[in-house]
Enzyme design. Sequence first.
Site, PDB file in Angstrom:
ATOM      1  N   ARG A  68     -26.006  -5.706   4.450  1.00 53.94           N
ATOM      2  CA  ARG A  68     -25.242  -6.714   4.622  1.00 53.94           C
ATOM      3  C   ARG A  68     -25.544  -7.562   5.297  1.00 53.94           C
ATOM      4  O   ARG A  68     -25.187  -8.940   5.355  1.00 53.94           O
ATOM      5  CB  ARG A  68     -23.247  -7.024   4.194  1.00 53.94           C
ATOM      6  CG  ARG A  68     -22.665  -5.619   3.208  1.00 53.94           C
ATOM      7  CD  ARG A  68     -21.208  -5.242   3.141  1.00 53.94           C
ATOM      8  NE  ARG A  68     -20.626  -6.487   3.198  1.00 53.94           N
ATOM      9  CZ  ARG A  68     -20.332  -6.897   2.255  1.00 53.94           C
ATOM     10  NH1 ARG A  68     -20.497  -6.006   0.906  1.00 53.94           N
ATOM     11  NH2 ARG A  68     -19.604  -7.964   1.679  1.00 53.94           N
ATOM     12  N   LYS A 113       0.263  -1.128   0.208  1.00 50.93           N
ATOM     13  CA  LYS A 113       0.351   0.391  -0.585  1.00 50.93           C
ATOM     14  C   LYS A 113       1.041   1.191   0.016  1.00 50.93           C
ATOM     15  O   LYS A 113       1.614   1.283   0.639  1.00 50.93           O
ATOM     16  CB  LYS A 113      -1.054  -0.150   1.356  1.00 50.93           C
ATOM     17  CG  LYS A 113      -2.521  -0.823   0.503  1.00 50.93           C
ATOM     18  CD  LYS A 113      -2.947  -0.265   2.315  1.00 50.93           C
ATOM     19  CE  LYS A 113      -4.738  -0.263   1.492  1.00 50.93           C
ATOM     20  NZ  LYS A 113      -5.869  -0.526   3.222  1.00 50.93           N
ATOM     21  N   GLU A 143     -19.313  -8.395   8.107  1.00 51.58           N
ATOM     22  CA  GLU A 143     -20.595  -7.637   9.159  1.00 51.58           C
ATOM     23  C   GLU A 143     -20.890  -9.103   8.776  1.00 51.58           C
ATOM     24  O   GLU A 143     -22.259  -9.353  11.022  1.00 51.58           O
ATOM     25  CB  GLU A 143     -21.076  -7.498   7.847  1.00 51.58           C
ATOM     26  CG  GLU A 143     -20.226  -5.167   8.118  1.00 51.58           C
ATOM     27  CD  GLU A 143     -19.481  -5.706   6.544  1.00 51.58           C
ATOM     28  OE1 GLU A 143     -18.705  -4.528   6.286  1.00 51.58           O
ATOM     29  OE2 GLU A 143     -19.534  -6.700   6.059  1.00 51.58           O
TER      30      GLU A 143
END
Length: 641
Positions: A399, A285, A371
Amino acid sequence: MTNSPNTPLLDTVKDPADLRKLAPSQLRQLADDVRAEMIDAVSQTGGHLGAGLGVVELTVALHYVFDTPRDRLIWDVGHQAYPHKILTGRRDRMRTIRQGGGLSGFTRRGESEYDPFGAAHSSTSISAALGFAVANTLSGAPGKAIAVIGDGAMSAGMAYEAMNNAEAAGNRLIVILNDNDMSIAPPVGGLSAYLARLISSREFLGLRDLAKRLARKMPRPLHSGLRKADEFARGMATGGTLFEELGFYYVGPVDGHNLDHLLPVLENVRDAAEGPCLIHVVTKKGKGYAPAEASADKYHGVTKFDVITGAMAPAKSGPPSYTGVFAKALMAEAERDDKIVAITAAMPSGTGLDKFQQKFPKRSFDVGIAEQHAVTFAAGLAAQGYRPFCAIYSTFLQRAYDQVVHDVAIQNLPVRFAIDRAGLVGADGSTHAGSFDVTYLATLPNMVVMAAADEVELVHMVHTAALHDSGPIAFRYPRGNGIGLALPETPERLEIGKGRVVREGRKVAILTLGTRLGEALKAADELDAKGLSTTVADLRFAKPLDEALIRKLAATHDVVVTVEEGAIGGLGAHVLTMASDTGLLDAGLKIRTMRLPDVFQEQDSPEKQYAEAGLDAAGIVKTVLSALRHNSTNVTEGARA
């Protein structure tokens, strides 16, 4: 504002067809140009930075090797697709990203033919790519489907559900695992690259296919043993046994920043006759921009910043954020009650639970992008006598709706849902707007649903939820800062289902839920100036409703207007249902409900979004005046002049 970067090779590339005209030796410079362009663009607009910087070389290589857009390139999450946008004809609009009328911060089908599938939530790419690949197989159309998944998205079960069914795609499906956090099997220099090229090469796959055909002619036990020996040997050398068990041919790990390694592997896989393939690519990243490399979390999403120093524009001073107020209030509750635990789904800093985790490390749980698991995990804790706070953005809680219904509400378990980013969220647009939580939660038996009008109310609601052991309870609050009220030293336990009158009047009653209270008070000032004495009430609860307060105001005012920052089916629908069930409509009640329009609103500043929705003071005044102009009773949900 910075000077435009020098990008001579990128200036010659308008789309991937131009890119594929370049020599492989030129791709390193092109990647450097793309990285410079992306850094400069995001420095001027803000947006997602770290993830996109990490996939620059991978993006260049994918568009070089594959025939996009015929070959479908599907990015997971979507915020890693900025380099993809630069290379697919949208470079000239990059400085409009995440602004009103500008480019989306994620992939979007209506924006480009190179975005075959929209993404902003995570872990959907493999399922979608499988659909594209199977459709091509059924229709006999050319083209492969390439899913790029990573940035935490592999922690969600949906990715594995898709992989478990990927055999139907044959060799039309390629999954790129962008491993940018911790490598499953770290690449080790030239040996790793050599192994990846070897096992993906046509020669190796040809020999492997011949061996498989010979093995089929042998007795079944020997055939099975040879197959397992092949998988074991390659798994020992390269890792990836899990993916092999799911039916994928695993290649990797490959250095995702080394084009000399990437290109031959991608070419081999493109031309392979094998079934679905997974390429494990290791990236970093923030690659190529020192500040982002040094602080991946800080530079994941950024405001405007100075390219030279990396310094971001200072945050405007003002009241604390609602997220910060929630975190502080929850920590205070946890000090008083050792049964309180906190759960988040890969958003510890976004929900403020990073602070809770520092103070209560054994009582804080980050379950990753999962989730569904977060909600049922919380249900299990509640069933065992703990008091779990499940802190999830409104858009992400969608979700886990099945788990909210079956694992929490039906069993009446006291899970506390802290719903951040409720209402419109601005630059992230429709995919992240918290538009639906009141609607989808208030329909459920046993559920209590609250909405904070300001930061003081939020503190009271955290305390109320902590003490509520008789069933599930949710409280919602927006992105951004409070209005500057002093926080109470001692929180108040709210009476369930009871609202409050904030301002007394006689002719017009405005009933609000959530932070539209401020706009309702402004509207009341304007109406009073017109001679229309106005009451403003903060209902606090969408469920259960304060029926006594609503009936009282309905009986003493000429018109009642409900105002909420949520979709149709929320507070207004519940008030109308109550009015119908209790006979208020028979008494000639004149009512209007105001809520978000029945569309997915485009990105813009929240202020402009709410004005467009008519949920500002001007919109409220207009609705009241329109209602009063009608001589006959007019009951309508969502009616706005």
